[in-house]
Motif scaffolding. Structure first.
Motif, PDB file in Angstrom:
ATOM      1  N   PHE A  52       0.848  -1.186   0.000  1.00 54.58           N
ATOM      2  CA  PHE A  52       0.000   0.000   0.000  1.00 54.58           C
ATOM      3  C   PHE A  52       0.880   1.231   0.000  1.00 54.58           C
ATOM      4  O   PHE A  52       1.986   1.225   0.568  1.00 54.58           O
ATOM      5  N   ALA A  53       0.418   2.279  -0.649  1.00 47.03           N
ATOM      6  CA  ALA A  53       1.155   3.540  -0.650  1.00 47.03           C
ATOM      7  C   ALA A  53       1.297   4.045   0.781  1.00 47.03           C
ATOM      8  O   ALA A  53       0.370   3.932   1.585  1.00 47.03           O
ATOM      9  N   GLY A  54       2.477   4.582   1.084  1.00 47.53           N
ATOM     10  CA  GLY A  54       2.742   5.061   2.437  1.00 47.53           C
ATOM     11  C   GLY A  54       3.373   6.436   2.441  1.00 47.53           C
ATOM     12  O   GLY A  54       3.688   7.009   1.392  1.00 47.53           O
ATOM     13  N   GLU A  55       3.564   6.946   3.632  1.00 46.91           N
ATOM     14  CA  GLU A  55       4.159   8.273   3.797  1.00 46.91           C
ATOM     15  C   GLU A  55       5.566   8.286   3.204  1.00 46.91           C
ATOM     16  O   GLU A  55       6.360   7.369   3.424  1.00 46.91           O
ATOM     17  N   GLY A  56       5.850   9.319   2.431  1.00 49.73           N
ATOM     18  CA  GLY A  56       7.167   9.446   1.822  1.00 49.73           C
ATOM     19  C   GLY A  56       7.311   8.752   0.481  1.00 49.73           C
ATOM     20  O   GLY A  56       8.344   8.889  -0.181  1.00 49.73           O
ATOM     21  N   ASP A  57       6.289   7.993   0.069  1.00 44.89           N
ATOM     22  CA  ASP A  57       6.329   7.340  -1.240  1.00 44.89           C
ATOM     23  C   ASP A  57       6.064   8.358  -2.350  1.00 44.89           C
ATOM     24  O   ASP A  57       5.464   9.412  -2.108  1.00 44.89           O
ATOM     25  N   PRO A  58       6.462   8.032  -3.569  1.00 43.11           N
ATOM     26  CA  PRO A  58       6.084   8.882  -4.714  1.00 43.11           C
ATOM     27  C   PRO A  58       4.562   8.931  -4.878  1.00 43.11           C
ATOM     28  O   PRO A  58       3.823   8.168  -4.234  1.00 43.11           O
ATOM     29  N   ALA A  59       4.089   9.806  -5.739  1.00 42.33           N
ATOM     30  CA  ALA A  59       2.660   9.891  -6.041  1.00 42.33           C
ATOM     31  C   ALA A  59       2.163   8.533  -6.533  1.00 42.33           C
ATOM     32  O   ALA A  59       2.920   7.756  -7.120  1.00 42.33           O
ATOM     33  N   ALA A 105       5.772  -0.365  -8.700  1.00 43.86           N
ATOM     34  CA  ALA A 105       5.393  -1.673  -8.155  1.00 43.86           C
ATOM     35  C   ALA A 105       5.270  -2.699  -9.277  1.00 43.86           C
ATOM     36  O   ALA A 105       5.676  -3.860  -9.128  1.00 43.86           O
ATOM     37  N   ARG A 106       4.728  -2.279 -10.407  1.00 38.98           N
ATOM     38  CA  ARG A 106       4.620  -3.190 -11.549  1.00 38.98           C
ATOM     39  C   ARG A 106       6.003  -3.599 -12.040  1.00 38.98           C
ATOM     40  O   ARG A 106       6.255  -4.772 -12.352  1.00 38.98           O
ATOM     41  N   ARG A 107       6.912  -2.641 -12.059  1.00 40.60           N
ATOM     42  CA  ARG A 107       8.280  -2.949 -12.488  1.00 40.60           C
ATOM     43  C   ARG A 107       8.957  -3.902 -11.514  1.00 40.60           C
ATOM     44  O   ARG A 107       9.691  -4.811 -11.932  1.00 40.60           O
ATOM     45  N   ARG A 108       8.687  -3.729 -10.209  1.00 37.72           N
ATOM     46  CA  ARG A 108       9.287  -4.623  -9.214  1.00 37.72           C
ATOM     47  C   ARG A 108       8.714  -6.037  -9.341  1.00 37.72           C
ATOM     48  O   ARG A 108       9.445  -7.025  -9.182  1.00 37.72           O
ATOM     49  N   GLY A 136      -5.013   3.074  -2.415  1.00 38.89           N
ATOM     50  CA  GLY A 136      -3.554   3.083  -2.427  1.00 38.89           C
ATOM     51  C   GLY A 136      -2.958   1.697  -2.544  1.00 38.89           C
ATOM     52  O   GLY A 136      -1.809   1.465  -2.160  1.00 38.89           O
ATOM     53  N   ASP A 137      -3.716   0.764  -3.094  1.00 40.05           N
ATOM     54  CA  ASP A 137      -3.309  -0.631  -3.157  1.00 40.05           C
ATOM     55  C   ASP A 137      -2.348  -0.857  -4.325  1.00 40.05           C
ATOM     56  O   ASP A 137      -2.671  -0.555  -5.471  1.00 40.05           O
ATOM     57  N   LEU A 138      -1.188  -1.416  -4.029  1.00 34.98           N
ATOM     58  CA  LEU A 138      -0.161  -1.653  -5.037  1.00 34.98           C
ATOM     59  C   LEU A 138      -0.087  -3.113  -5.477  1.00 34.98           C
ATOM     60  O   LEU A 138       0.621  -3.427  -6.439  1.00 34.98           O
ATOM     61  N   TRP A 139      -0.789  -4.000  -4.785  1.00 35.86           N
ATOM     62  CA  TRP A 139      -0.705  -5.415  -5.128  1.00 35.86           C
ATOM     63  C   TRP A 139      -1.182  -5.712  -6.547  1.00 35.86           C
ATOM     64  O   TRP A 139      -0.506  -6.463  -7.274  1.00 35.86           O
ATOM     65  N   PRO A 140      -2.327  -5.159  -7.004  1.00 35.40           N
ATOM     66  CA  PRO A 140      -2.723  -5.432  -8.394  1.00 35.40           C
ATOM     67  C   PRO A 140      -1.654  -5.006  -9.405  1.00 35.40           C
ATOM     68  O   PRO A 140      -1.430  -5.702 -10.403  1.00 35.40           O
ATOM     69  N   ALA A 141      -0.986  -3.891  -9.158  1.00 36.60           N
ATOM     70  CA  ALA A 141       0.088  -3.453 -10.058  1.00 36.60           C
ATOM     71  C   ALA A 141       1.246  -4.442 -10.024  1.00 36.60           C
ATOM     72  O   ALA A 141       1.835  -4.777 -11.064  1.00 36.60           O
ATOM     73  N   PHE A 142       1.588  -4.923  -8.837  1.00 35.83           N
ATOM     74  CA  PHE A 142       2.667  -5.892  -8.693  1.00 35.83           C
ATOM     75  C   PHE A 142       2.336  -7.178  -9.450  1.00 35.83           C
ATOM     76  O   PHE A 142       3.173  -7.735 -10.157  1.00 35.83           O
TER      77      PHE A 142
END
Length: 201
Positions: A112-119, A127-130, A173-179
């Protein structure tokens, strides 16, 4: 009938680290090597010789105990290198593949997106690239791997029924689908992702 089990491996990191990690390896301080996994490979082979344990999986890729910054190239490369080793060990040991569980037991909110992360849009692209970076290494070692996850895309089932799932995921702010999209970007046709749908119980 029992067809197989999930197996953990304890890995002796040796040297100055003076500690062990496990096959979950999401936050190991150094990349795990083939030499360190070789004793586990021998164990895996002894397990799958049993007729009712041939469909066994290596337990790996859990949510990290300490959040890995999405912008930390060295940390993600270390994870990719470790996952490459895990794929080699699973294949060499005669296992069917991986059992993954990214559920956030340690509460680090890795996906999930967190404080200090990019937009968010930039972060989701990262996240998709990772996802592609880590699993490209896996697929290169084990092209026909089976990856069973308790929660590939079912942890938040609301995404499946919302009229605008892309906006819903972004709002959370969920990054799992992108991953996961990154995994799909590099997945060979002979590999399989298996949705465990843990809510099924």
């Amino acid at each position: 009938a029992l067809d197989g089990v999930s197996l953990n491996a304890t890995v002796d990191l040796g040297g100055k680290y003076g500690k062990t990690t496990t096959s979950r390896i999401s936050d190991a301080p150094v990349a795990v090597t083939r030499e360190q996994m070789a004793p586990s490979v021998r164990l895996f082979r002894s397990v799958v010789r049993r007729k009712n344990l041939r469909e066994s999986f290596l337990n790996t890729f859990h949510a990290p105990a300490k959040r890995i910054p999405w912008t930390d190239d060295a940390a993600w490369q270390r994870l990719a290198d470790s996952m490459r080793t895990m794929a080699w060990a699973a294949k060499a040991g005669g296992l069917r593949g991986f059992l993954m569980d990214q559920e956030d037991y340690p509460g680090t909110k890795q996906f999930f997106a967190g404080e200090g992360d990019p937009a968010y849009d930039q972060l989701a692209a990262l996240a998709r690239r990772r996802g592609a970076q880590v699993f490209k290494a896996v697929f290169e070692e084990f092209p026909d791997i089976r990856i069973l996850s308790f929660w590939f895309l079912t942890m938040n089932a609301d995404y499946m029924t919302d009229g605008d799932p892309r906006s819903f995921v972004r709002a959370k702010g969920d990054l799992w689908p992108a991953f996961v999209n990154g995994i799909l970007d590099v997945m060979p046709p002979e590999a399989r992702l298996i949705e465990g749908d843990e809510w099924g119980y």
